[in-house]
Design an enzyme around this catalytic site. Structure first.
Site, PDB file in Angstrom:
ATOM      1  N   ILE A   1       0.709  -1.213   0.084  1.00  0.00           N
ATOM      2  CA  ILE A   1      -0.045   0.234   0.078  1.00  0.00           C
ATOM      3  C   ILE A   1       0.807   1.248   0.089  1.00  0.00           C
ATOM      4  O   ILE A   1       0.360   2.359  -0.546  1.00  0.00           O
ATOM      5  CB  ILE A   1      -1.128  -0.167   1.319  1.00  0.00           C
ATOM      6  CG1 ILE A   1      -2.087   0.820   0.966  1.00  0.00           C
ATOM      7  CG2 ILE A   1      -0.301   0.198   2.381  1.00  0.00           C
ATOM      8  CD1 ILE A   1      -3.527   0.601   1.601  1.00  0.00           C
TER       9      ILE A   1
ATOM     10  N   VAL B   1       1.399  -2.938   8.491  1.00  0.00           N
ATOM     11  CA  VAL B   1       1.157  -1.926   7.602  1.00  0.00           C
ATOM     12  C   VAL B   1       1.256  -0.740   8.023  1.00  0.00           C
ATOM     13  O   VAL B   1       2.010   0.455   7.436  1.00  0.00           O
ATOM     14  CB  VAL B   1      -0.144  -2.098   6.957  1.00  0.00           C
ATOM     15  CG1 VAL B   1      -1.283  -1.785   7.925  1.00  0.00           C
ATOM     16  CG2 VAL B   1      -0.414  -1.241   5.515  1.00  0.00           C
ATOM     17  N   ASP B   2       1.332  -0.188   9.452  1.00  0.00           N
ATOM     18  CA  ASP B   2       1.294   1.045  10.179  1.00  0.00           C
ATOM     19  C   ASP B   2       2.938   1.265  10.070  1.00  0.00           C
ATOM     20  O   ASP B   2       3.201   2.281   9.760  1.00  0.00           O
ATOM     21  CB  ASP B   2       0.813   0.607  11.734  1.00  0.00           C
ATOM     22  CG  ASP B   2       0.567   1.782  12.646  1.00  0.00           C
ATOM     23  OD1 ASP B   2       1.073   3.036  11.977  1.00  0.00           O
ATOM     24  OD2 ASP B   2       0.224   1.931  13.580  1.00  0.00           O
TER      25      ASP B   2
ATOM     26  N   SER C   1      -7.340  -5.107  10.154  1.00  0.00           N
ATOM     27  CA  SER C   1      -7.619  -6.036  11.412  1.00  0.00           C
ATOM     28  C   SER C   1      -7.026  -7.636  11.002  1.00  0.00           C
ATOM     29  O   SER C   1      -7.375  -8.249  12.017  1.00  0.00           O
ATOM     30  CB  SER C   1      -9.129  -5.908  11.889  1.00  0.00           C
ATOM     31  OG  SER C   1      -9.241  -4.759  12.637  1.00  0.00           O
ATOM     32  N   THR C   2      -6.868  -7.778   9.937  1.00  0.00           N
ATOM     33  CA  THR C   2      -6.535  -9.098   9.611  1.00  0.00           C
ATOM     34  C   THR C   2      -5.187  -9.651   9.769  1.00  0.00           C
ATOM     35  O   THR C   2      -4.715 -10.815   9.427  1.00  0.00           O
ATOM     36  CB  THR C   2      -6.885  -9.595   7.992  1.00  0.00           C
ATOM     37  OG1 THR C   2      -6.068  -8.764   7.268  1.00  0.00           O
ATOM     38  CG2 THR C   2      -8.376  -9.050   7.836  1.00  0.00           C
ATOM     39  N   GLY C   3      -4.295  -8.756  10.409  1.00  0.00           N
ATOM     40  CA  GLY C   3      -2.685  -8.920  10.573  1.00  0.00           C
ATOM     41  C   GLY C   3      -2.648  -9.177  12.103  1.00  0.00           C
ATOM     42  O   GLY C   3      -3.191 -10.254  12.638  1.00  0.00           O
TER      43      GLY C   3
ATOM     44  N   TYR D   1      -4.347  -7.859  14.586  1.00  0.00           N
ATOM     45  CA  TYR D   1      -5.600  -7.926  15.096  1.00  0.00           C
ATOM     46  C   TYR D   1      -6.542  -9.542  15.212  1.00  0.00           C
ATOM     47  O   TYR D   1      -7.481  -9.627  15.726  1.00  0.00           O
ATOM     48  CB  TYR D   1      -6.401  -6.584  14.868  1.00  0.00           C
ATOM     49  CG  TYR D   1      -6.180  -5.533  15.509  1.00  0.00           C
ATOM     50  CD1 TYR D   1      -4.779  -5.442  16.505  1.00  0.00           C
ATOM     51  CD2 TYR D   1      -6.370  -4.280  15.535  1.00  0.00           C
ATOM     52  CE1 TYR D   1      -4.128  -4.359  17.048  1.00  0.00           C
ATOM     53  CE2 TYR D   1      -5.974  -3.175  15.998  1.00  0.00           C
ATOM     54  CZ  TYR D   1      -5.062  -3.213  16.816  1.00  0.00           C
ATOM     55  OH  TYR D   1      -4.725  -2.166  17.490  1.00  0.00           O
TER      56      TYR D   1
END
Ligand code: ADP
Length: 177
Positions: A18, A40-41, A124-126, A128
């Site tokens: 991304i 990703v953060d 949320s799919t990593g 989290y």
């Protein structure tokens, strides 16, 4: 790449990173402290430079299910929408509503700011732990619903990290009315 047209707008699925997307806004899967993290953060803050974190500090935080806007720093994207998805427990603690609300809020921010294009990761799919098939249904239903009612933004892109995530979203997009 896989696409679907809805109400004059386009949902796109791509497999990739991304941080390289040249769009009006990318979405970050942030945490409520907005102080950065892994996944990703971390990638967005590394690629975007320290200015984004400075803005996040000034904003202070963001509740789960909500999102806030900053500039894009040195990213190709002009802005970053920092969205806080739910930590997955068992799906019976409001996670679907929080995840859906998170996508809706990002799209509202994009619409309010007249962004023509917005790119989402699979929120949320990593770390989290949200099961990707469930998260894909929620994400694409939220996007399709918003586009049907509002007719903007013109491009809603999901940038999926890896083939498994891409395939999960592709399967849901195929089934979308
Ligand atoms: P969360 O804490 O919301 O689960 P993560 O960043 O841990 O956020 O993971 C969210 C999703 O983002 C995962 O599917 C992960 O594989 C994916 N991801 C990680 N890095 C990138 C990247 N550079 N571009 C797009 N997606 C990414």
């Amino acid at each position: 790449m896989k696409t679907k047209d809805i109400n004059g707008c386009r949902i796109e699925l791509v497999e990739g990173d991304i941080t390289t997307q040249d769009v009006d806004s990318i979405v970050n899967a942030a945490n409520s402290s907005l102080r950065g993290g892994g996944g990703v953060d971390g990638a967005i803050h590394r690629a975007g430079g320290p200015g984004i974190m400075e803005e996040c500090r000034r904003i202070g935080g963001c509740p789960t299910g909500w999102a806030v806007l900053t500039g894009g720093g040195t990213l190709p994207a002009r802005h970053v929408i920092h969205a806080v998805g739910p930590v997955y427990r068992d799906g019976r603690h409001g996670e679907p509503e929080l995840l859906s609300g998170c996508y809706r809020r990002c799209l509202e921010i994009a619409a309010e700011n007249r962004f023509e294009s917005v790119a989402f990761p699979s929120i949320s799919t990593g770390a989290y732990g949200y099961p990707v098939a469930d998260a894909a249904r929620i994400a694409l239903a939220a996007a399709a619903g918003f586009l049907r009612s509002k007719g903007v933004p013109g491009v809603v892109r999901f940038v999926l990290f890896g083939k498994a995530a891409f395939d999960a979203y592709a399967k849901v997009l195929d089934g979308l009315e």
